[in-house]
Scaffold this motif. Sequence first.
Motif, PDB file in Angstrom:
ATOM      1  N   GLU A  52      -8.896 115.080 -51.786  1.00 45.07           N
ATOM      2  CA  GLU A  52      -8.633 113.833 -51.056  1.00 45.07           C
ATOM      3  C   GLU A  52      -7.892 112.835 -51.931  1.00 45.07           C
ATOM      4  OE1 GLU A  52     -11.953 111.988 -49.094  1.00 45.07           O
ATOM      5  OE2 GLU A  52     -12.703 113.938 -48.439  1.00 45.07           O
ATOM      6  N   MET A  53      -8.321 112.698 -53.182  1.00 45.28           N
ATOM      7  CA  MET A  53      -7.678 111.741 -54.079  1.00 45.28           C
ATOM      8  C   MET A  53      -6.220 112.113 -54.332  1.00 45.28           C
ATOM      9  SD  MET A  53     -10.629 110.915 -56.895  1.00 45.28           S
ATOM     10  CE  MET A  53      -9.654 109.689 -57.768  1.00 45.28           C
ATOM     11  N   LEU A  54      -5.942 113.413 -54.439  1.00 45.12           N
ATOM     12  CA  LEU A  54      -4.592 113.877 -54.751  1.00 45.12           C
ATOM     13  C   LEU A  54      -3.724 114.075 -53.512  1.00 45.12           C
ATOM     14  CD1 LEU A  54      -5.432 116.521 -57.504  1.00 45.12           C
ATOM     15  CD2 LEU A  54      -4.541 114.206 -57.823  1.00 45.12           C
ATOM     16  N   GLY A  55      -4.348 114.105 -52.338  1.00 44.35           N
ATOM     17  CA  GLY A  55      -3.591 114.339 -51.116  1.00 44.35           C
ATOM     18  C   GLY A  55      -3.120 115.769 -50.980  1.00 44.35           C
ATOM     19  N   VAL A  56      -3.941 116.702 -51.446  1.00 42.67           N
ATOM     20  CA  VAL A  56      -3.603 118.124 -51.368  1.00 42.67           C
ATOM     21  C   VAL A  56      -4.756 118.864 -50.686  1.00 42.67           C
ATOM     22  CG1 VAL A  56      -2.160 118.054 -53.441  1.00 42.67           C
ATOM     23  CG2 VAL A  56      -4.582 118.615 -53.664  1.00 42.67           C
ATOM     24  N   SER A  57      -4.568 120.147 -50.421  1.00 44.00           N
ATOM     25  CA  SER A  57      -5.639 120.945 -49.821  1.00 44.00           C
ATOM     26  C   SER A  57      -6.712 121.234 -50.871  1.00 44.00           C
ATOM     27  CB  SER A  57      -5.082 122.265 -49.281  1.00 44.00           C
ATOM     28  OG  SER A  57      -4.731 123.117 -50.351  1.00 44.00           O
ATOM     29  N   VAL A  58      -7.876 121.639 -50.389  1.00 42.78           N
ATOM     30  CA  VAL A  58      -8.979 121.958 -51.299  1.00 42.78           C
ATOM     31  C   VAL A  58      -8.611 123.150 -52.184  1.00 42.78           C
ATOM     32  CG1 VAL A  58     -11.407 122.653 -51.431  1.00 42.78           C
ATOM     33  CG2 VAL A  58     -10.682 121.021 -49.700  1.00 42.78           C
ATOM     34  N   ASN A  59      -7.922 124.134 -51.620  1.00 41.85           N
ATOM     35  CA  ASN A  59      -7.515 125.292 -52.419  1.00 41.85           C
ATOM     36  C   ASN A  59      -6.551 124.886 -53.535  1.00 41.85           C
ATOM     37  OD1 ASN A  59      -9.081 127.227 -51.159  1.00 41.85           O
ATOM     38  ND2 ASN A  59      -7.544 127.630 -49.591  1.00 41.85           N
ATOM     39  N   THR A  60      -5.640 123.962 -53.232  1.00 44.85           N
ATOM     40  CA  THR A  60      -4.713 123.484 -54.255  1.00 44.85           C
ATOM     41  C   THR A  60      -5.480 122.744 -55.349  1.00 44.85           C
ATOM     42  OG1 THR A  60      -2.924 123.325 -52.649  1.00 44.85           O
ATOM     43  CG2 THR A  60      -2.678 122.049 -54.687  1.00 44.85           C
ATOM     44  N   ALA A  61      -6.443 121.925 -54.949  1.00 44.44           N
ATOM     45  CA  ALA A  61      -7.265 121.210 -55.935  1.00 44.44           C
ATOM     46  C   ALA A  61      -8.019 122.200 -56.818  1.00 44.44           C
ATOM     47  CB  ALA A  61      -8.238 120.274 -55.234  1.00 44.44           C
TER      48      ALA A  61
END
Length: 115
Positions: A50-59
């Motif tokens: 959420e903080m990075l604005g990416v998907s959970v898999n990307t995180a």
Amino acid sequence: MVLEVSNRRDPSGLSPATREICQTVVTLEALQVGAVVSAGKWLRAGQVAEMLGVSVNTARNYIDAGKFRRVRRLAHGDRRVWSEDVEAYIRQIEESQGGQQSSQSAGRAEPEPQP
């Protein structure tokens, strides 16, 4: 300053909720004696996403690739990242994008005004 907490059980064998309560008590005690307390906390991969604005898999890929300094891997496999490390990573990205934008705009020639 070293904060000593005596007569307390080691929270490692406690439930996550109880462990968080113990951490809060220690933090409050530190504030009472005037110690500097970090404002960070451990984040789940979803919160990092959420903080990075990416998907959970990307995180998760970022975490596994070593993008963050302080990472915990829980016994059942969940990843935790220190919030201040995520904020530092965001600042690093913003700075690099800001530098790229200014260098791109510096390379462009301004059109001459037409009379």
